[in-house]
Every structure is written in structure tokens, then in C-alpha cells.
Scaffold this motif. Sequence first.
Motif, PDB file in Angstrom:
ATOM      1  N   ASP A  31       0.810  -1.218   0.000  1.00 35.96           N
ATOM      2  CA  ASP A  31       0.000   0.000   0.000  1.00 35.96           C
ATOM      3  C   ASP A  31       0.842   1.266   0.000  1.00 35.96           C
ATOM      4  O   ASP A  31       0.339   2.345   0.288  1.00 35.96           O
ATOM      5  N   PRO A  33       2.157   4.538  -1.103  1.00 30.35           N
ATOM      6  CA  PRO A  33       1.644   5.447  -2.129  1.00 30.35           C
ATOM      7  C   PRO A  33       2.701   5.883  -3.145  1.00 30.35           C
ATOM      8  O   PRO A  33       2.348   6.433  -4.194  1.00 30.35           O
ATOM      9  N   GLU A  39       6.393  -2.462  -6.654  1.00 33.36           N
ATOM     10  CA  GLU A  39       4.950  -2.492  -6.906  1.00 33.36           C
ATOM     11  C   GLU A  39       4.651  -2.574  -8.400  1.00 33.36           C
ATOM     12  O   GLU A  39       3.727  -3.286  -8.818  1.00 33.36           O
ATOM     13  N   GLU A  72      -7.800  -2.498  -7.707  1.00 28.96           N
ATOM     14  CA  GLU A  72      -6.636  -1.683  -7.351  1.00 28.96           C
ATOM     15  C   GLU A  72      -7.005  -0.198  -7.323  1.00 28.96           C
ATOM     16  O   GLU A  72      -6.564   0.554  -6.444  1.00 28.96           O
ATOM     17  N   PHE A  73      -7.809   0.236  -8.276  1.00 30.36           N
ATOM     18  CA  PHE A  73      -8.273   1.631  -8.271  1.00 30.36           C
ATOM     19  C   PHE A  73      -9.120   1.911  -7.025  1.00 30.36           C
ATOM     20  O   PHE A  73      -8.986   2.962  -6.391  1.00 30.36           O
ATOM     21  N   ARG A  75      -8.952   0.436  -4.159  1.00 29.84           N
ATOM     22  CA  ARG A  75      -8.065   0.459  -2.989  1.00 29.84           C
ATOM     23  C   ARG A  75      -7.385   1.818  -2.828  1.00 29.84           C
ATOM     24  O   ARG A  75      -7.068   2.237  -1.715  1.00 29.84           O
ATOM     25  N   SER A  76      -7.165   2.506  -3.952  1.00 34.10           N
ATOM     26  CA  SER A  76      -6.500   3.814  -3.903  1.00 34.10           C
ATOM     27  C   SER A  76      -7.469   4.946  -3.604  1.00 34.10           C
ATOM     28  O   SER A  76      -7.045   6.092  -3.438  1.00 34.10           O
ATOM     29  N   GLU A 338      -0.306   2.671 -10.373  1.00 35.29           N
ATOM     30  CA  GLU A 338       0.574   3.307  -9.394  1.00 35.29           C
ATOM     31  C   GLU A 338       0.422   4.830  -9.379  1.00 35.29           C
ATOM     32  O   GLU A 338       0.466   5.467  -8.319  1.00 35.29           O
ATOM     33  N   GLU A 341      -2.691   5.724  -7.468  1.00 33.34           N
ATOM     34  CA  GLU A 341      -2.451   5.642  -6.028  1.00 33.34           C
ATOM     35  C   GLU A 341      -1.669   6.858  -5.536  1.00 33.34           C
ATOM     36  O   GLU A 341      -1.985   7.444  -4.494  1.00 33.34           O
ATOM     37  N   LYS A 342      -0.662   7.250  -6.312  1.00 31.86           N
ATOM     38  CA  LYS A 342       0.175   8.389  -5.923  1.00 31.86           C
ATOM     39  C   LYS A 342      -0.628   9.689  -5.908  1.00 31.86           C
ATOM     40  O   LYS A 342      -0.562  10.477  -4.947  1.00 31.86           O
ATOM     41  N   ALA A 344      -3.883  10.066  -5.677  1.00 30.77           N
ATOM     42  CA  ALA A 344      -4.926  10.023  -4.648  1.00 30.77           C
ATOM     43  C   ALA A 344      -4.371  10.318  -3.264  1.00 30.77           C
ATOM     44  O   ALA A 344      -5.076  10.873  -2.406  1.00 30.77           O
ATOM     45  N   ALA A 345      -3.106   9.966  -3.042  1.00 33.05           N
ATOM     46  CA  ALA A 345      -2.505  10.131  -1.717  1.00 33.05           C
ATOM     47  C   ALA A 345      -1.766  11.460  -1.560  1.00 33.05           C
ATOM     48  O   ALA A 345      -1.305  11.779  -0.462  1.00 33.05           O
TER      49      ALA A 345
END
Length: 390
Positions: A31, A33, A39, A72-73, A75-76, A338, A341-342, A344-345
Motif C-alpha cells: 500500500d 503510495p 509495486e 486496485e483503483f 483500494r486507492s 501506481e 495511487e500516488k 490520490a494520496a
Amino acid sequence: MDKRKDSALFARALPFLTGAIILLLSCTIDDDPEVTRKELRDHIMVLSSDSLSGRMTGSAGDSLAAIYIRNEFLRSGLQPLSGNGFQYFEVTNRLLPGPGSFLSHNGVDYVSGKDFMPEEFSESSSAKAEVVFAGYGFRADGEALKWDDYNNIEVKGRWVMILRGDPEPDEPMSEFVAFSNDRDKVMVAKDLGAAGVLMVSGPAYDKGEGFPSYSTEGFSAGIPVLRLKRELADRILEGSGHTIASLEETLNETRKPAGFATGSVISAGSELVADKSHTRNVVMVLQGEDEQLRNEYVIMGAHFDHLGMGGASSRVPDTVAIHHGADDNASGVSLMIELAEKLAATKGSHKRSVIFIAFSGEEKGLLGSKHFTENPLADLTRVNAMLNLD
């Protein structure tokens, strides 16, 4: 327990087993980010694994990949742009000759697949009409080549028999090459009002006179088009005193058009049926952080389908083996996951909303992206840019 009961139980259990496998695969990815090499590699390993069997469009592996990407989307922190995050559509796996293809001449019914075969671009329709012979089916009026096979014949409402290829079959740089494509010849005949077209190979062009292969292209000429074996074509020409071999030889030697009415009438038609399957794009959105700009979009996309077990598009078309597609395009999809995720975080990273689309059907002809643009889930006039990771 008998085999039928075993199969029924397995069929009922398969969706739950599939979901469990996908969930397990998703849980194996960290997880963190940050976009990390580990990953990226982990995503690629999942998407290009043997269990997805090369992700052929419309296959089980294609569906499993879509579920994995959507998970995966989610989860982000991304949300479905519409519905459950999937945009479903149908694709044509291949065209097949249907049972409705027929050809009758002088009271004899000929057999589809043996004596003739519909071309893949044939319209599913029929006609009863006289047959005219139109040489190579050329209409050329340029400086380098002047040749009109239709100059002295009336083709409107008639079947037009055309030789495949050109008078210089062994010359790849011939001036005839630009006019020798089967489909182009058919469109010329159609534009002149032909009821249908009969394509036949002379022995100099194709000694084996093979039947057409079928693809997923889905183009229709708008009239029935049949490929004939020479023996059948010769029977249709019998009253004219010609054979396909003699006509090809004459045309190749004289380089002069030789169109004529055969006097023969045939009743014929073609039927093509599409073998279809269901697939989906994955379409998710990361809402923009700026209240005034969040209704504008940047799209990030990558296709996730590949070649499955190989085939015509493969570099080794005769090899039946898993084509894993790590570079094409598990790598691009992994980077997209990835980056989602980046972003979003990372606070302040995206004033505008970012739409992430994993396309299917791209190896079959950009089908997924075409479906999205023709059936957009967002106002495309508000899209500022699109980044394609392929």
C-alpha cells in the motif's frame, strides 16, 4: 457423484473462486503510495501471469484482469465514473459463413465451403441475375495505366465475375498493384450497380485457389460477394466458350480488357454470422481538488488486453502458447495503477478530475477506446488532455 453434478457445482462455485483469487492477488501488493519498482513489478507479474492466459479480448483472462484493475483503483480511493466502474461492450471474435449461403446454376445446387465461399466483406443478401465477365475488374485512367474492364459491358443489376490479382502476378512493383485489391474491385463493381460479385483465382495467380480467411474487421461491401472455385466458374462460363485459365492467359498476354456477357443466370446469396463475446473497459475517476476545476478532466489510459494464445497478430502466428503481454501492455497498466495511487494520496496534485481508463479490445482494432469516445461517460468537451500509457 456423477460428472454432470460435479460440473454443475463447479460452475456455481467458479464466480466465488474467481473473486477470491482476484482479492488474494490484490492483497499481495503493498500500500506504499510512492511509485516503486517493486509495486510496478508486482502488478506486471499478476497481469502477465499464466492464470490470465494472455488476456485475449472477451476471454476469462480479460475479465479477471479488468476485475483486478478495478479493485486496485478502489483500494486507492478512486470511484466508478459510472455504475460499477465497468463499461461493457461486445466485440466480434470472428466472422463465420452462415448456413444461408447458396448458389444455383442450370438446376444444380452447389455447396458452400466446397464449391464457393462468401468473402468476409460480403453483405448477407442474395440475387438472381445474369453473369457478366469483367476481366480483372479494373477502372484505371491515369498517366501510367489506362484500363477499363467495364467499357463494353452492362453490369447494373447483374452478377459480375472478376479475376483476382493482376496481369503481372510475379511483379511486386507492377503498376497494376494499386488496383488489384479484392475489396477495391468489389467496390468499383458496386458503384456501377452490380447485384453481386463472383471472385475467382486464375491458375497463374493462385494455383491452389484457397478460400478466403475471416477476420474481425466487420466491413461490408453492401452486396453479396462469393469466392468461386475455378471448376464452378468454368461451368458458368461454359456457354461462352471460355475458361478461367484461358481468359487469364489472354488478359496477361494482350494486356487488353475482355469483358463480355456470359449468357448464364445464377441464383446466389451469402450469409455471414458474427461470433461475439462480451468485454469491458474499466473507467474510474479521482475527483479534482479545486471546486471550480473539478468538472474539467484529464484522462489517463492504457489498454490491458493482449493476444491470448497467439494467432494472426502474433509474431509467431502458428504458435499456440500464452502470449503474456508484459510490455504490451501490462507495464502501462501497472504504471497507471501506481500513478492513480500516488495522485490520490498526494494533496494538491490534481485540481482537475482525473479519469483513469483501462481499455480492452485495443489489439482487435482500438475497439475499447472507440466505444468510449462513441459512448462517453463524461462530457468530452471538458477534457483538457489525454495521456496514453502504452
